[in-house]
Design an enzyme around this catalytic site. Sequence first.
Site, mmCIF file in Angstrom:
data_model
loop_
_atom_site.group_PDB
_atom_site.id
_atom_site.type_symbol
_atom_site.label_atom_id
_atom_site.label_comp_id
_atom_site.label_asym_id
_atom_site.label_seq_id
_atom_site.Cartn_x
_atom_site.Cartn_y
_atom_site.Cartn_z
ATOM 1 N N ARG A 29 -26.091 4.755 16.878
ATOM 2 C CA ARG A 29 -25.409 5.796 17.650
ATOM 3 C C ARG A 29 -24.184 5.187 18.319
ATOM 4 N NH1 ARG A 29 -30.854 6.331 18.644
ATOM 5 N NH2 ARG A 29 -31.811 8.319 18.075
ATOM 6 N N ASP A 61 -20.435 8.287 15.246
ATOM 7 C CA ASP A 61 -20.680 9.490 16.051
ATOM 8 C C ASP A 61 -21.166 10.599 15.128
ATOM 9 O OD1 ASP A 61 -20.773 11.577 17.785
ATOM 10 O OD2 ASP A 61 -18.601 11.701 18.130
ATOM 11 N N LEU A 62 -22.481 10.783 15.066
ATOM 12 C CA LEU A 62 -23.049 11.789 14.180
ATOM 13 C C LEU A 62 -22.977 13.195 14.768
ATOM 14 C CD1 LEU A 62 -26.163 9.894 12.784
ATOM 15 C CD2 LEU A 62 -23.980 10.311 11.651
ATOM 16 N N ARG A 86 -38.081 12.575 14.615
ATOM 17 C CA ARG A 86 -39.035 13.678 14.495
ATOM 18 C C ARG A 86 -38.627 14.595 13.352
ATOM 19 N NH1 ARG A 86 -41.209 16.256 20.151
ATOM 20 N NH2 ARG A 86 -40.880 14.443 21.490
ATOM 21 N N ARG A 92 -31.106 19.063 10.989
ATOM 22 C CA ARG A 92 -30.140 19.685 11.902
ATOM 23 C C ARG A 92 -28.783 18.988 11.847
ATOM 24 N NH1 ARG A 92 -34.930 20.206 14.914
ATOM 25 N NH2 ARG A 92 -34.539 18.331 16.173
ATOM 26 N N HIS A 127 -47.283 8.319 20.566
ATOM 27 C CA HIS A 127 -47.042 6.891 20.402
ATOM 28 C C HIS A 127 -48.201 6.293 19.619
ATOM 29 C CE1 HIS A 127 -43.315 5.647 22.214
ATOM 30 N NE2 HIS A 127 -43.552 6.313 23.333
ATOM 31 N N ILE A 129 -50.722 4.520 20.179
ATOM 32 C CA ILE A 129 -52.096 4.669 20.666
ATOM 33 C C ILE A 129 -52.672 6.032 20.302
ATOM 34 C CG2 ILE A 129 -51.429 5.529 22.972
ATOM 35 C CD1 ILE A 129 -53.725 3.780 24.081
ATOM 36 N N TYR A 131 -51.728 7.947 17.608
ATOM 37 C CA TYR A 131 -51.947 8.022 16.167
ATOM 38 C C TYR A 131 -53.194 7.226 15.778
ATOM 39 C CZ TYR A 131 -47.020 8.951 17.022
ATOM 40 O OH TYR A 131 -45.838 9.415 17.546
ATOM 41 N N ASP A 157 -47.892 1.556 14.518
ATOM 42 C CA ASP A 157 -46.452 1.396 14.318
ATOM 43 C C ASP A 157 -46.117 0.540 13.105
ATOM 44 O OD1 ASP A 157 -45.455 2.977 16.303
ATOM 45 O OD2 ASP A 157 -45.133 1.370 17.740
#
Length: 376
Positions: A29, A61-62, A86, A92, A127, A129, A131, A157
Amino acid sequence: MVEMVGIGPCPFAAMMLADMGAEVIRIDRKAGASPDADTPYPVLGTRHDVMARGRRSLALDLKSAAGRCAAMKLIERADVLLEGFRPGVMERLGLGPDECLERNPKLVYGRVTGWGQTGPLAQAAGHDINYLALSGMLYSTGRADSPPPPPLNLVGDFGGGGMMLAFGVVCAVLEARKSGRGQVVDAAMTDGAALLGAMLYGLRSAGSWSAQREGNLLDGGAPFYDTYACSDGKFISIGAIEPQFFATLLKLTGQGDPLFTKRWNKAHWPALQERFAELFLTKTRDEWCRLLEGTEVCFAPVLDLEEAPRHPHNAARRTFVEIDGVTQPAPAPRFSRTVPTTPGVPSSPGADSEAILADWGFTRQAIEALRNGEVI
């Protein structure tokens, strides 16, 4: 490969692939060149960001149309796209699988999330824990008299997420070379954590695994497969499951009590656990190492993060390397012929923007336009 920079499993997968020689560029970003002072991830964007090693960084810069257009041009030339947002975020931005595969039909679109791209929880926050809890693995971890402890974020993770993503991407790339068609790889940490528990689910269905924590062979129930405190407050690990290993443990530690011959009777496990606890408190960890390390006992000292890189075995195998003063795990696994090189220092966000664009086919005029428009 193009990596959309995030946290957790996606950069871990990208690190693994870059360690093996893949050319991976990171799209950071543009506005996030330095982490906030109160971030829970203070290493991001620094030389301590081990999972960012071996890749160059493009800060883009998306939020701007020009930035999204530049990202798509890179994706058009890539074999793989990696992202860990996500579900719906990339869509989007106009960079979802449909748009990208239309422009690059051979693209492998690797996605990693906690809950997966579909299902009732797909849009929920979570997070590691959480999953791990949903997979059944968290319940099976820890001591019987306390709630399951957070077992670091290794199983969800990195094992169930990052490694599964890297594995899925390589499988899809190999398939695309035959078919000429790309596809989406949906790596969910809940799926991956459950898969890592395949053996336990098999044992459970056979009636050989109890739902009671500390009631099984590998969960701290068996006194011959556990960790113990030593007289100096440090710890050792014992894994003497097989008969010959257990016999060696008894011989080297001088134990002749007939109770030890009844080790497979779970009713005796608490008493045996107490005997072993008393035994290992009689010497320091180093003394136990001198007696048991390298034998058929299945023994190792429990090392902290400072000690592990200095252990003679790790040192001999170069399990850890130092890059720009930061000690970190070396690339793995090992190869007999195509030996991975030592990874490069992590790039700060945007450090390589213009070089990446030039290498990936952007003209000087196009790069100048992006710079003048504050897109890079």
